[in-house]
Design an enzyme around this catalytic site. Structure first.
Site, short mmCIF file in Angstrom:
data_model
loop_
_atom_site.label_atom_id
_atom_site.label_comp_id
_atom_site.label_asym_id
_atom_site.label_seq_id
_atom_site.Cartn_x
_atom_site.Cartn_y
_atom_site.Cartn_z
N HIS A 163 0.82 -1.22 0.00
CA HIS A 163 0.00 0.00 0.00
C HIS A 163 0.85 1.27 0.00
CE1 HIS A 163 -3.99 -1.91 0.86
NE2 HIS A 163 -3.17 -2.92 1.07
N ASP A 377 3.02 9.52 -0.65
CA ASP A 377 1.89 8.69 -0.25
C ASP A 377 1.71 7.58 -1.27
OD1 ASP A 377 -0.34 7.87 1.19
OD2 ASP A 377 -1.14 9.90 1.38
O1 F6P Z 1 -1.82 2.68 4.57
C1 F6P Z 1 -0.66 2.42 5.27
C2 F6P Z 1 -0.94 1.96 6.70
O2 F6P Z 1 0.19 1.65 7.39
C3 F6P Z 1 -1.77 0.74 6.77
O3 F6P Z 1 -1.07 -0.46 6.65
C4 F6P Z 1 -2.35 0.97 8.12
O4 F6P Z 1 -3.51 0.29 8.28
C5 F6P Z 1 -2.54 2.46 8.19
O5 F6P Z 1 -1.56 3.00 7.43
C6 F6P Z 1 -2.63 2.99 9.61
O6 F6P Z 1 -1.41 2.89 10.31
P1 F6P Z 1 -1.29 2.16 11.68
O7 F6P Z 1 -1.79 0.77 11.48
O8 F6P Z 1 0.17 2.21 12.02
O9 F6P Z 1 -2.13 2.90 12.66
#
Ligand code: F6P
Length: 479
Positions: A163, A377
């Site tokens: 992602h 991003d």
């Molecule tokens: O989109 C990238 C990402 O790391 C996802 O894998 C994740 O769900 C989101 O951002 C939120 O981040 P975190 O899980 O560290 O709160």
């Protein structure tokens, strides 16, 4: 349609301990919101961490029961949360993959724990999957799971989607463990990336850093030959459930919330700009605030007539850079309001905390301009969600050239370099003063693109590519 087993670091719900038990929220981030809709339609299981440490029975946490798929928790100890989640995932891979290598903490203990936790995710996956289920692993936190599943004897085709951006070879090779990481990556049969830029980085880095690897490129697809077989890497830009977001945005609760905010603001001929995201240094929030200040200074006609609504969701709070960012954003907001506001006009309305999706949809409805200006991003689904709510085509999207979404939306968004404060200030002015006809034309174009390339199409195309790997001819010989 076979059931799907999704494996990601987080479950779609985040559980928090409270004095009287547990509180459950939707998980933050684009991954969870995009995949949740998909899983509700398809059924199957979602394997992930519920967000708190120690063992947990999800039934005690009162998680939603009728989502249409199973939630399978993977537990982390406190040490693993620090070393695998905060440490390797978010103090190494996250900054590295966003070209911010000076932020990386290359601590060997983090790498050890990352391997242990990836193995646990692989074991839970192996124990969960039925014979005919498709397995789809997600994101940088779980890049070793494919290889670990192979070690456990799993032979079905495995898909992986990244992602985040994929960095250039030059940046990637700073990671002391890059060879092992890349080897594990190509153990997946299908590797999905967000953009052509990510694919180009993969195309250069793989043969250069792994000498036995040979690559062939055919448009947006790579065939990767390596000592254990063959993998495919391809561009699949993630998207949103356009129809469902559009329907929610026009539902009665969102209408009421939209109306309520509008009434309370009591400013009719006013232009609202909106920024909404996790409080993350990749999102370009201080740069955006500076550009907004600059716009107010350069274009006096904006004074008193525009407001930036900036909402942030706290994230990864134990990491120093995130704490520093929070202070910096608060300082910048204070500076702008103090220097440029007046008793009857607050230029920036800033909130930081959890906000339900209905409220966010109401803000999208209210906003005349969305400022989606990350410094880097993978995709950025806020940009797409904002457009999906604009049923009357009455909004302008200002979008960073460093968001993955810019590859698809560049024709109709106002594209900016978030480091160029003057250019951003000008784009803010252009967005605020754009003729209604041009606004509508651009928004119509954006919405058509996103509606057609929605999350279901994204998933189907990815899973069909995995499906094709079941063809015995393309199956890796040595597995
Ligand atoms: O989109 C990238 C990402 O790391 C996802 O894998 C994740 O769900 C989101 O951002 C939120 O981040 P975190 O899980 O560290 O709160």
């Amino acid at each position: 349609m076979e059931d799907l087993v999704v494996v990601s670091n987080r479950l779609p719900v985040e559980v928090k301990r409270t004095q009287d038990g547990y509180r459950v929220h939707p998980s933050p981030g684009g991954l969870a919101s995009a995949l949740d809709k998909l899983m509700t339609q398809r059924g199957g299981a979602w394997i992930g961490w519920p967000g708190i440490t120690g063992p947990i029975n999800l039934d005690d946490a009162d998680t939603p029961k009728d989502v249409g798929y199973d939630l399978v928790p993977v537990s982390l100890t406190e040490r693993e949360r620090k070393e695998y989640y905060l440490g390797f995932s978010n103090e190494i891979l996250w900054p590295l993959f966003h070209d911010l290598h000076p932020f990386c903490e290359f601590e060997p203990r983090f790498w050890e724990t990352y391997q242990i936790v990836n193995e646990r995710f692989a074991r839970t996956t192996k124990e969960t999957i039925d014979a005919d289920e498709r397995v789809w692993i997600h994101d940088y936190q779980l890049m070793l799971v494919g290889e670990k599943l192979r070690d456990l004897g799993e032979t079905r085709p495995l898909g992986f989607f990244l992602h985040t951006p994929f960095p250039s070879e030059n940046i990637l090779q700073r990671l002391p463990w890059h060879t092992v990481l890349l080897r594990s990556l190509i153990a997946f049969d299908v590797i999905g990336v967000q953009t052509r830029r990510d694919l180009a980085n993969l195309q250069t880095a793989l043969p250069s850093l792994l000498p036995d690897v040979k690559i062939e490129r055919d448009e947006d697809q790579l065939t990767i030959e390596h000592e254990k077989g063959e993998s495919t890497a391809k561009v699949f830009p993630i998207s949103i459930d356009f129809a469902s977001i559009q329907a929610q945005a026009t539902s009665s609760p969102v209408e009421r919330e939209h109306e309520r905010i509008h009434q309370r603001l009591l400013l009719d001929d006013h232009t609202y700009l909106l920024g909404v995201e996790r409080l993350d240094y990749t999102k370009g929030i201080p740069e955006r605030l500076k550009a907004f200040q600059r716009a107010l200074e350069f274009y006096p006609e904006l004074e008193g007539n525009v407001t930036l609504i900036q909402h942030t969701h706290p994230s990864r709070e134990q990491i120093n850079q995130y704490e520093d960012l929070r202070e910096l954003v608060e300082r910048e907001v204070g500076r702008t309001n103090g220097a440029l506001g007046s008793v009857d006009w607050v230029p920036v309305r800033y909130t930081c905390g959890h906000m339900g999706f209905e409220k966010i949809l109401a803000l999208y409805r209210l906003a005349d301009v969305a400022l989606v200006t990350p410094i880097r991003d993978g995709m950025n689904l806020v940009a797409k969600e904002y457009c999906a709510t604009k049923v009357n085509h009455d909004g302008v999207l200002v979008l960073s050239k460093f968001a993955g979404a810019a590859e698809e939306l560049c024709d109709n968004a106002l594209i900016v370099n978030p480091h160029d404060v003057d250019q951003m200030a000008e784009a803010i002015y252009v967005a605020c003063t754009m003729e209604p006809e041009e606004r509508r034309r651009r928004m119509k174009g954006l919405r058509e693109q996103i509606e057609e390339h929605n999350v279901h199409r994204w998933a189907n195309e990815f899973l069909e590519t995995v499906e094709r790997r079941t063809d015995p001819v393309s199956k890796p010989p040595s597995r």
